[in-house]
Design an enzyme around this catalytic site. Structure first.
Site, short mmCIF file in Angstrom:
data_model
loop_
_atom_site.label_atom_id
_atom_site.label_comp_id
_atom_site.label_asym_id
_atom_site.label_seq_id
_atom_site.Cartn_x
_atom_site.Cartn_y
_atom_site.Cartn_z
N LYS A 87 29.03 37.47 0.12
CA LYS A 87 29.85 37.13 -1.04
C LYS A 87 30.33 38.37 -1.81
CE LYS A 87 29.83 32.75 -0.31
NZ LYS A 87 31.04 31.99 -0.01
N1 PMP Z 1 25.26 31.01 3.69
C1 PMP Z 1 25.00 31.15 2.38
C2 PMP Z 1 23.63 31.48 1.94
C3 PMP Z 1 26.02 30.97 1.43
O1 PMP Z 1 25.76 31.11 0.13
C4 PMP Z 1 27.31 30.61 1.90
C5 PMP Z 1 28.41 30.39 0.90
N2 PMP Z 1 28.46 29.15 0.26
C6 PMP Z 1 27.53 30.46 3.26
C7 PMP Z 1 26.48 30.68 4.12
C8 PMP Z 1 28.84 30.03 3.84
O2 PMP Z 1 29.85 30.97 3.67
P1 PMP Z 1 31.32 30.48 3.34
O3 PMP Z 1 31.28 29.96 1.93
O4 PMP Z 1 32.15 31.70 3.46
O5 PMP Z 1 31.68 29.41 4.28
#
Ligand code: PMP
Length: 344
Positions: free
Chosen positions: A48
């Site tokens: 993130k």
């Molecule tokens: N794993 C974790 C721990 C996350 O916080 C997120 C984000 N919500 C994701 C995977 C998935 O990533 P994305 O939001 O880019 O699909």
């Protein structure tokens, strides 16, 4: 590589360029070469960081943000931490509207990182004025010069990964990647990375990981929102009860669903076999790899890249707590030793 003798101006210079690490044991019974893209090596310990930095810098480029302005988001998770980190360095106020379900540890961590945290009742519906969605929207309207990150509905979330994660993986595998496996929450990671990779080689197979209890896989197959798919589950960051516009379903070939229990055991197994202490969704992604491997998805010479989104330290009171595992009943059918031999 970023980890050399270089001195950096500030922590943001370390966002991205995360290592690709070969998995040597956990996948040994499957054909192919397996590599983890370990996003915990970002300074905020998750993927993130990439979207927080990209979305904020895009707003700066467009002249929407100037120092002292406010950045708003609705998460106590990784995105909240990354926005707080970027805000400190760039001199913005960070306001996070979070659910009362968020752990005290998470709220303390965000406050330590300078964020102003609004704790909103978890039991109300999304359109209730007290919900964290509505609180964030209202704050955005009220605070002049504020930017609402809105990661589930922000196309820049995809761009962040199109610009960084995709090219990094292409270069790190010298263009030899055959499969990409990634969890889908907002869908930004898988969509942006896949779009870049498929532009280089359209035969790369992209497999998304979804949770039982989420609508994403069914929507991908039918393009219909099926409420019957929705029920509570424990993995945070994976799947959703709505369809995010930050997911580009066209660049994803298929989805695999994983359970809370198997993903938890697999996350623990990654630590034990590879020495990589990563989060719950990394376990989910590896669990999907195991299912695909059992179905003979991979062949000799394939180069499979799996995205590990964050670090294990964020899950000490959950997946990495035996007490929590017991409370969930995750040790009822398999003990840890049995889990190691049963799953791989
Ligand atoms: N794993 C974790 C721990 C996350 O916080 C997120 C984000 N919500 C994701 C995977 C998935 O990533 P994305 O939001 O880019 O699909």
């Amino acid at each position: 590589m970023k980890h050399n003798n270089q001195v950096f101006d500030n922590v943001l210079d370390l966002v991205g360029n995360t290592p690709l690490i070969r998995l040597n044991k956990i996948t040994s019974k499957f054909k192919g070469n397996f590599f983890a893209k370990v996003e915990a090596f970002n300074p905020g310990n998750s993927s993130k960081d990439r979207i927080a930095l990209h979305i904020i810098e895009e707003a700066e480029r467009k002249g929407i943000l100037s120092p002292g302005d406010t950045i708003i988001e609705t998460t106590s998770g990784n995105t909240g931490f990354s926005i707080a980190m970027v805000s400190i360095i760039k001199g913005y106020e960070c306001v996070l509207a979070v659910s009362s379900k968020s752990s005290a540890d998470k709220i303390d961590m965000l406050k330590t990182m300078g964020a102003k945290v609004y704790v909103c009742p978890a039991h109300v519906s999304a359109d209730d004025p007290r919900s964290y969605y509505q609180v964030a929207k209202r704050l955005h309207e009220e605070i002049n010069g504020s930017v609402y990150i809105n990661q589930y509905f922000n196309e820049l979330n995809i761009d962040a990964h199109y610009n960084s994660t995709g090219p990094e993986i292409w270069n790190q595998t010298e263009g030899k990647i055959t499969h990409l496996i990634a969890c889908s929450g907002t869908g930004g990671t898988i969509s942006g990375t896949a779009k870049y990779l498929k532009e280089q080689n359209s035969s790369i197979k992209v497999i998304g990981v979804d949770a039982f209890g989420s609508v994403i896989k069914k929507y991908h197959e039918t393009r219909e929102f099926d409420e019957k798919e929705i029920y509570p589950y424990r993995i945070e960051g994976l799947g959703k009860n709505l369809i995010p516009t930050a997911t580009n379903f066209d660049v994803i070939d298929e989805f695999v669903k994983v359970t809370d229990e198997e993903s938890a055991h697999t996350a623990r197994l990654i630590a034990k076999t590879e020495g990589l202490f990563v989060g719950y969704t990394s376990g989910a992604a590896m669990q999907a790899v195991a299912q695909l491997g059992e179905n003979n998805e991979f062949k000799e010479g394939d180069n499979i890249v799996i995205i590990f989104p964050d670090h294990g330290s964020r899950y000490m009171s959950k997946v990495y707590s035996d007490k929590w595992m017991k409370e969930q009943g995750f040790f009822d059918s398999i003990n840890e030793e049995a889990a190691e031999t049963i799953q791989y």
